[in-house]
Design an enzyme around this catalytic site. Structure first.
Site, PDB file in Angstrom:
ATOM      1  N   ASP A 109      -5.673  -4.469  -4.209  1.00 13.27           N
ATOM      2  CA  ASP A 109      -6.095  -4.708  -2.828  1.00 13.27           C
ATOM      3  C   ASP A 109      -7.608  -4.737  -2.720  1.00 13.27           C
ATOM      4  O   ASP A 109      -8.174  -5.548  -1.972  1.00 13.27           O
ATOM      5  CB  ASP A 109      -5.491  -3.661  -1.888  1.00 13.27           C
ATOM      6  CG  ASP A 109      -5.762  -2.228  -2.332  1.00 13.27           C
ATOM      7  OD1 ASP A 109      -6.141  -2.004  -3.507  1.00 13.27           O
ATOM      8  OD2 ASP A 109      -5.579  -1.308  -1.508  1.00 13.27           O
ATOM      9  N   GLY A 152       0.817  -1.201   0.000  1.00 13.43           N
ATOM     10  CA  GLY A 152       0.000   0.000   0.000  1.00 13.43           C
ATOM     11  C   GLY A 152       0.850   1.249   0.000  1.00 13.43           C
ATOM     12  O   GLY A 152       2.084   1.198   0.099  1.00 13.43           O
TER      13      GLY A 152
END
Length: 255
Positions: A109, A8
């Site tokens: 994600d 991330g």
């Protein structure tokens, strides 16, 4: 053993699975200028701490929303583990169907989260991921991803207050003693934390109204527990939802 990596903008989540069991997991800071060898040293140390033998890793699944790191982690998996990583994207077979304008824009994600939530709770289901941004994803009863929403993350909201308002300062992201604050710190905590709970409630209620039914709301991410404690809109918190989604996607595509 399967290595799952969720890269991330703020953190990298790493998990090691033995079959369906998550045997070890870590969270480290994302450094987008690090090279594969530097992440290799970090991963080697984590494996040592967790008692994981890297020679037992025979598969790897990666979701990445930081383009400069995609190649570095692909190189890491190829050279260190001698495996070709599965780099998840919207073209990766998952069993989900995408009813959105541009599926290629979906973060890996979010795809992993959506699959994991749908497989565990069925549909319709709403998935919230509290990260650098907060994402809302909606999956129908027949496994169709129909869209969602993106809001500024809690950390971004707090940092913006600190950077752009001359007399405000950084505060700890915890629940204030009361909604009506008695000092600047509590004012900011009320606005950021409790205000964010209100944002979640508002969007979830509107999404369920569009769906025409109530449904499970699954939250994940670093601050999911904090916000879930302040609102009944969130049904459950799944800290490792993304890693579980990566595992499921890998199992579907391992052949």
């Amino acid at each position: 053993m399967l290595l799952t990596i969720d890269i991330g903008n703020t953190n990298i989540k790493i998990g090691v699975y033995q079959d369906e069991r998550l045997t070890a997991h870590w969270r480290v800071t994302t450094e987008r200028h690090r090279l594969a060898d530097e992440y290799l040293v970090l991963l080697h140390n984590l494996f040592d701490l967790g008692g994981i033998d890297p020679r037992e890793i025979d598969g790897c699944a990666i979701s990445c929303v930081v383009p400069p790191l995609t190649g570095e982690f692909r190189t890491l998996c190829r050279t260190y583990f001698r495996v070709e990583p599965l780099m998840v994207n919207a073209t990766t077979p998952t069993g989900l169907r995408y009813n959105v304008d541009t599926p290629a824009e979906l973060g890996a994600d979010r795809i992993a989260n959506s699959l994991a939530a749908f497989r565990r709770y069925g549909g319709p289901v709403i998935v919230l991921a509290f990260g650098t941004a907060t994402t809302f994803d909606v999956i129908t009863a027949d496994g169709e991803y129909i869209g969602g929403a993106i809001a500024p993350g809690i950390g971004i909201s707090a940092d913006a207050l600190f950077r752009l308002a001359a007399k405000l300062y950084q505060v700890e992201l915890v629940r204030p003693p009361s909604v009506i604050g008695k000092n600047t710190i509590h004012h900011m905590q009320s606005g950021v934390i409790l205000g964010y709970a209100g944002l979640v409630e508002g969007l979830v209620n509107r999404m369920q109204a569009e769906l025409g039914t109530s449904c499970p709301v699954v939250a994940t991410g670093g601050l999911a527990e904090l916000i879930a404690a302040e609102t009944e809109a969130i049904t459950t918190v799944e800290p490792y939802l993304t890693l579980e989604g990566l595992r499921l996607i890998y199992e579907m595509n391992r052949s």
